[in-house]
Each structure stands twice: as structure tokens, then as C-alpha cells.
Design a protein around this motif. Structure first.
Motif, PDB file in Angstrom:
ATOM      1  N   MET A   1     -10.841  -5.376  13.230  1.00 13.89           N
ATOM      2  CA  MET A   1     -11.934  -4.134  12.578  1.00 13.89           C
ATOM      3  C   MET A   1     -10.659  -3.268  11.849  1.00 13.89           C
ATOM      4  O   MET A   1      -9.893  -3.452  11.822  1.00 13.89           O
ATOM      5  N   ASP A  42     -15.933  -1.260   9.524  1.00 11.78           N
ATOM      6  CA  ASP A  42     -16.694  -1.443  11.003  1.00 11.78           C
ATOM      7  C   ASP A  42     -16.585   0.272  10.764  1.00 11.78           C
ATOM      8  O   ASP A  42     -17.733   0.589  12.123  1.00 11.78           O
ATOM      9  N   MET A  79     -23.162   3.126  12.159  1.00  8.16           N
ATOM     10  CA  MET A  79     -22.074   2.748  12.029  1.00  8.16           C
ATOM     11  C   MET A  79     -21.153   4.065  12.615  1.00  8.16           C
ATOM     12  O   MET A  79     -22.028   4.957  12.659  1.00  8.16           O
ATOM     13  N   THR A 228     -17.072  -1.068  18.815  1.00  9.28           N
ATOM     14  CA  THR A 228     -17.414  -2.233  18.162  1.00  9.28           C
ATOM     15  C   THR A 228     -17.683  -3.673  18.850  1.00  9.28           C
ATOM     16  O   THR A 228     -18.419  -4.518  18.317  1.00  9.28           O
ATOM     17  N   ALA A 232     -19.875  -6.967  18.854  1.00  8.41           N
ATOM     18  CA  ALA A 232     -19.959  -7.923  18.072  1.00  8.41           C
ATOM     19  C   ALA A 232     -20.486  -8.652  18.382  1.00  8.41           C
ATOM     20  O   ALA A 232     -20.824  -9.406  19.792  1.00  8.41           O
TER      21      ALA A 232
END
Length: 232
Positions: A1, A42, A79, A228, A232
Motif C-alpha cells: 500500500m 492509496d 480515498m 484499504t 481490495a
């Protein structure tokens, strides 16, 4: 990441934020305020320190820098974005978070270890905490007093958008002891204290645990990693 850290002219905690991201297990990516390229990151951190044009209003000019167009679009797309101290001021000036930040009510710059209570543990940056958990994170600011009109305050409280609240001492006169906020989506978080300064044993706030203390801030960065990875 990859976690991007934006550097504005005057930023002084950008390297600390990069180090915190690295310690958490992410790859830090340096971003420059004058660019439009987010370099495939990310998540984004707007660090503390100073930007430029702060004499007008802290963060007011930085919020209109080229990179912020990309940051705003990325935040609106989901984000994760974290604003720390001056970064929080930039988020407010960019209208990614509501309210305003003004001169400390006592008129002085303050630097201290600050107690915080986690009020929202469901954001991209706070999911590693538990609701009501009390942590200690360094604080250093001269214009950290959070203000908002009565209607905005009622909405923040009613919708659970207060992310952190000062405990023990209100260091700057912030209304309702508010130390940090989140947006409705939970991907944008801003706070005045500095979690990037509390990520390594022996280098954070002094507590009863002495050299074993000072890692409460690391959870911000591990939280966004977990967030995150889960998406995914």
C-alpha cells in the motif's frame, strides 16, 4: 500500500508522516503541492507544520494549491485522507470538513502531550481503536481552536462526526472540546494533535510506562492499511 504525503512550502512534519507510514508497513510517497500527480497512492496525508499564506488564514492558500484539486477529487471518490494540524486546517479551508480553526483562546502557542478520547472508531483512520478509548498524542499549535455555528455543531454531534475530543484539558478553546472530525463517509479525518509523533517506543509522549510509551499514533496508520486491504 502507498501513502502519499503532501509537502507544502513550510511543511515541517512531512518526513515524520512518511516515517510513520513506513513503520506501519506502508510505502510512503512524497507529493509536491505544485503538482497534479498523486502517483498512484492509496491514501493521502496532509502533514503538520505550516503551508504558506498562513498569515491570511491557516491553510487558506494551501487549500487552493494545484495538488489539492487532485486531493479533493480523490477524497470525494472515497480515498482515505488524513489532515494533521495544518493539514486539518487545509481540509477545512478546502471544505472537505466543516467549521473553522482560529487562534487559541489564550493567545499562546501550545506544545504538550494531549489526552484524547476516540469518539468515532469506524473511520478509515480510526478503525483500530475502540469507541471511547483514551489515548495520548503530542499537540503543538497556535491556531487550533475549532469553531462552528450552532447548526453545524448540532449536526456534527448528532451524526457522530466528532472523531476525537480533548480530555483532561481543552488546550485551545475548541467548542465542545473537539479535537478532530470525520466526514460522513468516514474516509476524511482531520485533527489538531500529531499522531505521527507517537509511533515509536521511547519517542512519544511521557506516560507512566516511560520508554514503552508513545505509540498511540501508530494506530492511525495501521488502521488505514487494514481499511484499504479490506476493500481490495
Amino acid at each position: 500500500m502507498k501513502i502519499g504525503v503532501v509537502t507544502f512550502p513550510g511543511s515541517l512534519d512531512d518526513r515524520d508522516a512518511q516515517r510513520a507510514a513506513r513503520i506501519a508497513g506502508a510505502e510512503p510517497v512524497a507529493l509536491w503541492h505544485g503538482d497534479h500527480d498523486l502517483k498512484g497512492v492509496d491514501a493521502i496525508v496532509l502533514p503538520g507544520g505550516f503551508s504558506y499564506g498562513d498569515y491570511l488564514r491557516c491553510g487558506a492558500i494551501a487549500a487552493r494549491s494545484p495538488i489539492m484539486r487532485e486531493v479533493i477529487d480523490a477524497a470525494n471518490s472515497g480515498m482515505p485522507v488524513l489532515g494533521i494540524c495544518n493539514g486539518f486546517q487545509v481540509l477545512v479551508e478546502a471544505h472537505l470538513l466543516p467549521g473553522g480553526l482560529i487562534r487559541n483562546d489564550h493567545g499562546d502557542f501550545i506544545c504538550r502531550d494531549q489526552g484524547l478520547r476516540v469518539e468515532n472508531a469506524s473511520t478509515a483512520w480510526t478503525n483500530g481503536f475502540t469507541q471511547g478509548q483514551e489515548i495520548t498524542v503530542p499537540l503543538k499549535n497556535g491556531e487550533g481552536g475549532f469553531i462552528a455555528d450552532a447548526e453545524t455543531l448540532a449536526r456534527l454531534e448528532g451524526e457522530g462526526l466528532v472523531a476525537f475530543r480533548y480530555t483532561g484539558l481543552n488546550p485551545n478553546g475548541s467548542l465542545n472540546d473537539i479535537a478532530g472530525l470525520t466526514n460522513e463517509r468516514g474516509n476524511v479525518v482531520g485533527l489538531m494533535p500529531h499522531p505521527e509523533h507517537a509511533v515509536e517506543p521511547g519517542f512519544g509522549p511521557d506516560t507512566d510506562e516511560a520508554m514503552r510509551s508513545g505509540v498511540d499514533g501508530l494506530t492511525f496508520f495501521t488502521s488505514v492499511l487494514q481499511h484499504t486491504l479490506a476493500r481490495a
